[in-house]
Design a protein around this motif. Structure first.
Motif, PDB file in Angstrom:
ATOM      1  N   ASN A 175     -57.152   7.694  13.805  1.00 38.26           N
ATOM      2  CA  ASN A 175     -57.188   9.160  13.840  1.00 38.26           C
ATOM      3  C   ASN A 175     -56.078   9.660  12.909  1.00 38.26           C
ATOM      4  OD1 ASN A 175     -56.734  11.812  14.363  1.00 38.26           O
ATOM      5  ND2 ASN A 175     -57.093  11.648  16.568  1.00 38.26           N
ATOM      6  N   ARG A 176     -56.469  10.148  11.736  1.00 42.51           N
ATOM      7  CA  ARG A 176     -55.476  10.465  10.707  1.00 42.51           C
ATOM      8  C   ARG A 176     -54.583  11.644  11.102  1.00 42.51           C
ATOM      9  NH1 ARG A 176     -57.373  10.206   4.811  1.00 42.51           N
ATOM     10  NH2 ARG A 176     -55.275   9.421   4.617  1.00 42.51           N
ATOM     11  N   SER A 177     -55.163  12.638  11.824  1.00 38.55           N
ATOM     12  CA  SER A 177     -54.331  13.795  12.178  1.00 38.55           C
ATOM     13  C   SER A 177     -53.247  13.389  13.179  1.00 38.55           C
ATOM     14  CB  SER A 177     -55.177  14.930  12.732  1.00 38.55           C
ATOM     15  OG  SER A 177     -55.768  14.510  13.932  1.00 38.55           O
ATOM     16  N   SER A 178     -53.560  12.493  14.132  1.00 37.73           N
ATOM     17  CA  SER A 178     -52.536  12.105  15.104  1.00 37.73           C
ATOM     18  C   SER A 178     -51.461  11.236  14.453  1.00 37.73           C
ATOM     19  CB  SER A 178     -53.160  11.381  16.288  1.00 37.73           C
ATOM     20  OG  SER A 178     -53.568  10.101  15.900  1.00 37.73           O
ATOM     21  N   GLU A 179     -51.823  10.529  13.350  1.00 37.36           N
ATOM     22  CA  GLU A 179     -50.809   9.755  12.617  1.00 37.36           C
ATOM     23  C   GLU A 179     -49.711  10.677  12.108  1.00 37.36           C
ATOM     24  OE1 GLU A 179     -52.230   7.451   9.256  1.00 37.36           O
ATOM     25  OE2 GLU A 179     -53.844   6.725  10.540  1.00 37.36           O
ATOM     26  N   LYS A 180     -50.120  11.893  11.710  1.00 36.32           N
ATOM     27  CA  LYS A 180     -49.163  12.827  11.106  1.00 36.32           C
ATOM     28  C   LYS A 180     -48.327  13.550  12.149  1.00 36.32           C
ATOM     29  CE  LYS A 180     -51.551  14.004   6.858  1.00 36.32           C
ATOM     30  NZ  LYS A 180     -52.367  15.032   6.237  1.00 36.32           N
ATOM     31  N   LYS A 181     -48.809  13.559  13.374  1.00 40.73           N
ATOM     32  CA  LYS A 181     -48.109  14.335  14.408  1.00 40.73           C
ATOM     33  C   LYS A 181     -46.700  13.796  14.630  1.00 40.73           C
ATOM     34  CE  LYS A 181     -51.323  16.454  17.544  1.00 40.73           C
ATOM     35  NZ  LYS A 181     -52.150  16.154  18.683  1.00 40.73           N
ATOM     36  N   VAL A 182     -45.739  14.687  14.643  1.00 39.00           N
ATOM     37  CA  VAL A 182     -44.371  14.273  14.949  1.00 39.00           C
ATOM     38  C   VAL A 182     -44.172  14.562  16.424  1.00 39.00           C
ATOM     39  CG1 VAL A 182     -41.947  14.612  14.358  1.00 39.00           C
ATOM     40  CG2 VAL A 182     -43.708  15.056  12.652  1.00 39.00           C
ATOM     41  N   ASN A 183     -43.756  13.576  17.194  1.00 40.66           N
ATOM     42  CA  ASN A 183     -43.664  13.853  18.627  1.00 40.66           C
ATOM     43  C   ASN A 183     -42.374  14.599  18.970  1.00 40.66           C
ATOM     44  OD1 ASN A 183     -41.595  12.086  19.437  1.00 40.66           O
ATOM     45  ND2 ASN A 183     -43.023  10.388  19.590  1.00 40.66           N
ATOM     46  N   GLN A 184     -42.383  15.172  20.183  1.00 35.97           N
ATOM     47  CA  GLN A 184     -41.304  16.059  20.610  1.00 35.97           C
ATOM     48  C   GLN A 184     -39.959  15.340  20.583  1.00 35.97           C
ATOM     49  OE1 GLN A 184     -41.741  17.348  24.665  1.00 35.97           O
ATOM     50  NE2 GLN A 184     -40.787  19.318  24.258  1.00 35.97           N
ATOM     51  N   ASP A 185     -39.958  14.077  20.974  1.00 33.64           N
ATOM     52  CA  ASP A 185     -38.696  13.340  21.021  1.00 33.64           C
ATOM     53  C   ASP A 185     -38.131  13.126  19.605  1.00 33.64           C
ATOM     54  OD1 ASP A 185     -36.849  12.136  22.895  1.00 33.64           O
ATOM     55  OD2 ASP A 185     -37.286  10.274  21.825  1.00 33.64           O
ATOM     56  N   GLU A 186     -39.031  12.920  18.640  1.00 28.73           N
ATOM     57  CA  GLU A 186     -38.555  12.777  17.253  1.00 28.73           C
ATOM     58  C   GLU A 186     -37.939  14.083  16.749  1.00 28.73           C
ATOM     59  OE1 GLU A 186     -42.042  11.336  15.291  1.00 28.73           O
ATOM     60  OE2 GLU A 186     -41.770   9.315  16.081  1.00 28.73           O
ATOM     61  N   LEU A 187     -38.529  15.204  17.167  1.00 32.75           N
ATOM     62  CA  LEU A 187     -37.971  16.506  16.762  1.00 32.75           C
ATOM     63  C   LEU A 187     -36.590  16.702  17.386  1.00 32.75           C
ATOM     64  CD1 LEU A 187     -41.099  18.859  17.064  1.00 32.75           C
ATOM     65  CD2 LEU A 187     -40.245  17.668  15.045  1.00 32.75           C
ATOM     66  N   LYS A 188     -36.425  16.246  18.629  1.00 38.37           N
ATOM     67  CA  LYS A 188     -35.124  16.356  19.300  1.00 38.37           C
ATOM     68  C   LYS A 188     -34.076  15.502  18.564  1.00 38.37           C
ATOM     69  CE  LYS A 188     -36.922  17.459  23.902  1.00 38.37           C
ATOM     70  NZ  LYS A 188     -36.915  17.207  25.330  1.00 38.37           N
ATOM     71  N   LYS A 189     -34.493  14.300  18.156  1.00 36.76           N
ATOM     72  CA  LYS A 189     -33.575  13.418  17.408  1.00 36.76           C
ATOM     73  C   LYS A 189     -33.166  14.050  16.095  1.00 36.76           C
ATOM     74  CE  LYS A 189     -34.901   8.803  18.789  1.00 36.76           C
ATOM     75  NZ  LYS A 189     -35.845   7.739  18.537  1.00 36.76           N
ATOM     76  N   GLN A 190     -34.154  14.659  15.446  1.00 38.66           N
ATOM     77  CA  GLN A 190     -33.923  15.279  14.140  1.00 38.66           C
ATOM     78  C   GLN A 190     -32.850  16.377  14.227  1.00 38.66           C
ATOM     79  OE1 GLN A 190     -37.109  18.045  12.984  1.00 38.66           O
ATOM     80  NE2 GLN A 190     -37.568  16.683  11.274  1.00 38.66           N
ATOM     81  N   VAL A 191     -32.947  17.240  15.239  1.00 42.95           N
ATOM     82  CA  VAL A 191     -31.971  18.329  15.344  1.00 42.95           C
ATOM     83  C   VAL A 191     -30.613  17.814  15.832  1.00 42.95           C
ATOM     84  CG1 VAL A 191     -33.549  20.277  15.516  1.00 42.95           C
ATOM     85  CG2 VAL A 191     -32.965  19.038  17.595  1.00 42.95           C
TER      86      VAL A 191
END
Ligand code: 5RP
Length: 231
Positions: free
Chosen positions: A5-21
């Motif tokens: 599923n190509r669209s789910s490959e691109k999805k950034v999960n919530q925990d990754e966003l938390k790590k990023q900030v």
């Protein structure tokens, strides 16, 4: 073969966003300073990131016992706020933020110490994933820390202003108090409501952070970190 599923490959999960900030917040850390550190899963990522530059800071003040333990496990010194004095920086997450960087906090139950450390800091950098940004505060049940003997009285007062308070079951704060989580509030006048609820006898702290909002919001989005400040 299972199709990808190509669209789910691109999805950034919530925990990754938390790590990023959490990583982005390191830019605000000044060498030789004492840093206020919040509580929660996003703050935990900040603690883990801070460990990489721990030699550059003099220490930290934690907003909860659990954060203090995590800091110590990384060998980061934890100090008492009374020894540390005024802090240059406080970094913490939030349960909700509006565009004015007024927050709801306390999902982890650490709201009182969080509010104290935020108040004693020159700059409050709030780190959140984009799901936390709302137009109007109040969809997340508002945490209110209450002295146990005042539970019923405070609950009646909260009902009087249109809320539906629920006792957080099996939870005691670091200060030995209970939490009432209040549903059904649409918080249009955040500063006013914060002061009004703080005035109820038996309320220790309300989880609205509007009279001392964040100064900087680092919002994790799929497109990167969106940095916001109130003009
Ligand atoms: C704890 C808090 C947290 O900042 C808030 O609950 C957000 O938590 P998380 O980073 O796990 O989403 O106020 O009292």
């Amino acid at each position: 073969m299972i199709p990808q599923n190509r669209s789910s490959e691109k999805k950034v999960n919530q925990d990754e966003l938390k790590k990023q900030v959490a990583e982005a917040a390191l830019e605000y850390v000044e060498s030789g300073s004492i840093i206020g550190v919040g509580t929660g899963s996003t703050a935990n990522h900040f603690i883990d990131s801070l460990a990489k530059i721990k030699g550059r800071i003099d220490g930290t003040v934690a907003s909860s016992v659990v954060s203090a333990e995590r800091l110590k496990s990384h060998g980061i010194p934890v100090m008492d706020l009374n020894q540390a004095g005024q802090l240059s920086l406080y970094v913490d997450g939030a349960d909700e933020t509006n565009e004015f960087l007024q927050l709801i906090k306390g999902g982890g139950g650490a709201l009182t110490r969080e509010k104290i450390v935020a108040a004693a800091s020159d700059t409050f950098v709030c780190i959140c994933d984009e799901s936390k940004l709302v137009k109007v505060l109040g969809t997340f049940p508002l945490p209110v820390e209450v002295v146990p003997m005042a539970q019923s009285y405070v609950a009646r007062e909260l009902v009087r202003i249109g809320g539906r308070p629920e006792l957080r079951q099996g939870f005691t704060t670091d200060n030995g108090n209970i939490i009432l989580d209040v549903k059904g509030l649409e918080i249009m006048q955040a500063r006013q409501l914060e002061s009004q609820l703080n005035d109820i006898a038996g309320v220790v702290t309300v989880g609205i952070f509007a009279n001392r909002p964040a100064d900087v919001l680092l919002l994790g989005t799929a497109a990167g970190v969106d940095t916001r400040k109130v003009a």
